[in-house]
Design an enzyme around this catalytic site. Structure first.
Site, short mmCIF file in Angstrom:
data_model
loop_
_atom_site.label_atom_id
_atom_site.label_comp_id
_atom_site.label_asym_id
_atom_site.label_seq_id
_atom_site.Cartn_x
_atom_site.Cartn_y
_atom_site.Cartn_z
N ASP A 277 3.08 -6.34 8.14
CA ASP A 277 2.74 -4.85 8.08
C ASP A 277 1.82 -4.61 7.61
O ASP A 277 0.79 -4.98 6.85
CB ASP A 277 3.73 -5.00 6.61
CG ASP A 277 3.04 -3.34 6.47
OD1 ASP A 277 2.92 -2.14 6.82
OD2 ASP A 277 3.46 -2.99 5.20
N LYS A 284 -3.77 -0.96 6.77
CA LYS A 284 -4.31 -1.38 5.01
C LYS A 284 -5.75 -1.91 4.88
O LYS A 284 -6.28 -2.53 5.91
CB LYS A 284 -3.30 -2.60 4.95
CG LYS A 284 -2.17 -2.21 5.05
CD LYS A 284 -1.49 -3.88 4.42
CE LYS A 284 0.00 -2.94 4.38
NZ LYS A 284 0.79 -2.40 2.48
N ASP A 295 6.06 -9.68 4.33
CA ASP A 295 6.94 -8.58 3.76
C ASP A 295 8.50 -8.55 4.45
O ASP A 295 9.08 -7.76 4.94
CB ASP A 295 5.74 -7.24 4.62
CG ASP A 295 6.25 -5.38 3.94
OD1 ASP A 295 6.77 -5.73 2.96
OD2 ASP A 295 5.92 -4.47 4.92
N ARG A 358 10.58 1.95 3.60
CA ARG A 358 12.12 3.15 3.70
C ARG A 358 12.22 2.71 4.76
O ARG A 358 13.59 3.62 4.95
CB ARG A 358 11.23 3.81 2.46
CG ARG A 358 10.64 4.75 2.86
CD ARG A 358 9.66 5.66 1.89
NE ARG A 358 8.54 4.99 1.42
CZ ARG A 358 8.05 4.80 0.03
NH1 ARG A 358 8.04 6.47 -0.08
NH2 ARG A 358 7.10 4.03 -0.86
N1 BES Z 1 4.71 -3.87 2.21
C1 BES Z 1 4.51 -2.55 1.51
C2 BES Z 1 4.48 -3.03 -0.19
C3 BES Z 1 3.67 -3.80 -0.71
C4 BES Z 1 2.30 -3.68 -1.29
C5 BES Z 1 4.18 -5.80 -0.47
C6 BES Z 1 1.96 -4.72 -1.80
C7 BES Z 1 3.85 -6.78 -1.51
C8 BES Z 1 2.43 -6.05 -1.92
C9 BES Z 1 4.83 -1.02 1.78
O1 BES Z 1 4.90 -1.33 2.85
C10 BES Z 1 3.27 -0.33 1.58
O2 BES Z 1 2.61 -0.26 2.69
N2 BES Z 1 3.67 0.23 0.79
C11 BES Z 1 2.72 1.16 0.57
C12 BES Z 1 3.31 2.62 0.00
C13 BES Z 1 2.72 4.20 -0.05
C14 BES Z 1 2.27 4.16 1.87
C15 BES Z 1 3.49 4.75 -0.43
C16 BES Z 1 2.25 0.93 -1.06
O3 BES Z 1 2.79 0.53 -1.45
O4 BES Z 1 0.68 0.80 -1.03
ZN ZN Z 2 5.76 -3.19 4.02
MN MN Z 3 3.29 -1.00 4.09
#
Ligand code: BES
Ligand code: ZN
Ligand code: MN
Length: 501
Positions: A277, A284, A295, A358
């Site tokens: 991811d 990111k 992930d 999601r």
């Molecule tokens: N895979 C990430 C979530 C995650 C974050 C897992 C840190 C493990 C450690 C997910 O896909 C993600 O990026 N979520 C975003 C959502 C946001 C953009 C609403 C997040 O948590 O920042």
């Molecule tokens: Zn993710």
């Molecule tokens: Mn993500």
């Protein structure tokens, strides 16, 4: 590894090492007293000299303890007597196993005094021993070119003492614990792999390998064309920026074997299988981005749980679904503001391409409907917000069925793989309003773990559904970086109970 229970005569067991617990107060618990008198007060003398603190985590290996058959004894601290319970028992066993894994000891008898049965009954005693032995001996499948340290030679573990009435339960616990432990190792192996190895195709191949190994499992893998036929527009939107093609995995356990007819409403497990991811166009930050190879931990937990279900031949139909994709930025990648149409027909405005989990899950949730499931549980490293809310100790649990959420939370407590419920009430869905589609894929910073679940809940009407957010629990960062294998112990407990075993 061979596991057995022992009942009495600790001093006469011919093993390489017996493992004894000692309290901080310098006291030897009841069950090890036999050893002290057999050795003519040797242990008491040693403790009186103050050579061993008894703090949890501390161990001391003794050679040639007089009067016992075993060639060594290992002391492990139980901490203060008044706060002794399942937690400190587990810690002292873990410390003992770590110490033993560094020696040439090949057989042990665990004789650490146990907390009262209401805290740890014979069944969970057996399970914990097998699980803790398995997890301390686990070695990461690394790609280092330096010579690997030799695997610990431990072959045999005797667990006890177990009273006659408890032998059957303890033995069942040992058997189940070994199955949990190999499932956990499978999850860890898969999740620890780098994303250039563990691609969507690789995950699909692993599912195929499981179906080869177990006759109760049948596998079906949808390639990109088949996924398009299923109209999984949200999953495909995530995948479209990557050179790695997506896969959708269906792994089914049937009670009478893979060829048997079984139309009973199954338990469906759904895993988020984002093999890497990057965040996509909503890229990111670089620090720690390597951890996004984890992930796909939800997917790994589903494959691991399916292996456990098959290994223990649980008398219950279980289906594992995995949406496997890579989330990359590229000229073909989905862009903020793009609108995708989910398999359920609902349109989604993708305001943030980093909220991709999601999108994968919503199409998998819709796919589950064709099985007329008894319940659906999805497992996903879904939100950083869940880590902010609960840290690394509890997985987040939510859903549209209170009984099911409680069942999962309770399974987590019994398995020492805890989850905590977050309140998924209606209001949170308001944050997902979109001017251009049925809803948006993000709902702002506030309550991020819950708005993510609220998004999923749009796709679970009429299903009994729960969601486990394992972003904070499925892996560790820092010096101990690696997969933890969670929440496979929780899922295993949940499934074993449901199957009535
Ligand atoms: N895979 C990430 C979530 C995650 C974050 C897992 C840190 C493990 C450690 C997910 O896909 C993600 O990026 N979520 C975003 C959502 C946001 C953009 C609403 C997040 O948590 O920042
Ligand atoms: Zn993710
Ligand atoms: Mn993500």
């Amino acid at each position: 590894m061979q596991f057995e229970v022992w009942a009495k005569g600790l001093a006469t067991l011919s093993v390489d090492c017996i493992v004894l617990g000692v309290f901080e107060e310098g006291e030897l618990p009841e069950e090890t007293h036999g050893i002290d008198s057999a050795s003519n007060g040797y242990l008491k003398k040693l403790l009186a000299r103050g050579d061993f603190s008894g703090r949890t985590g501390e161990t001391l290996l003794l050679a040639e303890v007089p009067g016992i058959e075993a060639s060594r004894a290992l002391l492990t601290g139980l901490g203060a007597k008044k706060s002794f319970g399942r937690k400190s028992w587990r810690r002292s066993l873990g410390a003992a196993m770590t110490a033993i894994s560094k020696t040439r000891i090949a057989s042990i008898a665990v004789a650490i005094d146990r907390p009262p049965p209401k805290d740890l009954d014979d069944y969970y005693f057996g399970r914990a021993i097998a699980e803790i032995v398995g997890s301390t001996l686990y070695r990461v499948n690394d790609l280092k070119t330096t010579k690997k340290p030799k695997a610990a030679p431990l072959q045999k573990v005797l667990a006890g003492p177990v009273r006659k009435a408890g032998v059957e339960a303890a033995e069942r616990g040992l058997e189940h614990g070994q199955a949990v432990s190999s499932a956990v190792s499978l999850q860890r192996d898969l999740a620890n792999l780098p994303a250039n190895v563990c691609t969507p195709i690789y995950l699909a191949d692993q599912a195929r390998a499981l179906a080869k190994q177990y006759t109760s499992l049948r596998v079906q893998v949808l390639d990109e064309a088949a996924i398009k036929k299923e109209k999984m527009g949200c999953l495909l939107a995530v995948s479209q920026g990557s050179a790695q093609p997506p896969r959708f995995i269906v792994l089914e356990h049937r009670v009478g074997g893979r060829g048997a007819k079984d139309d009973s409403p199954p338990v469906v497990l759904i895993g988020k299988g984002v093999t890497f991811d990057t965040g996509g166009i909503s890229l990111k930050d670089p620090p720690g981005m390597d951890e996004m190879k984890f992930d796909m931990s939800g997917a790994a937990a589903v494959l691991a749980s399916m292996s456990l279900v098959a290994k223990l031949r649980l008398p219950m139909r279980v289906i594992g679904l995995v949406g496997a994709v890579e989330n990359m930025p590229s000229s073909r990648a989905v862009k903020p503001g793009d609108i995708a149409t989910s398999a359920a027909g609902l349109t989604v405005e993708i305001l943030n391409t980093d909220a991709e989990g999601r999108l994968v899950l919503c199409d998998a949730l819709h796919y589950s409907r064709r099985f007329n499931p008894a319940i659906v549980v999805d497992i996903a490293t879904l939100t950083g917000a869940c880590v902010v809310a609960l840290g690394h100790h509890h997985s987040g649990a939510m859903g549209n069925d209170e009984d099911l959420v409680h069942e999962l939370v309770e399974a987590g407590m019994r398995a020492d793989d805890r989850a905590w419920q977050l309140p998924l009430t209606d209001e949170y869905a308001d944050q997902l309003k979109s001017n251009f589609a049925d809803f948006a894929n993000v709902g702002g910073r506030e309550g991020g773990a819950i708005t993510a679940a609220a998004f999923l809940s749009k796709f679970t009407k009429g299903l009994k559904w729960a969601h486990l957010d394992v972003a904070g629990t499925a892996y560790q960062g820092g010096a101990q970086k690696g997969s933890t294998g969670r929440p496979t112990p929780l899922l295993a407990d949940f499934l074993i109970r449901r199957a009535g075993l």
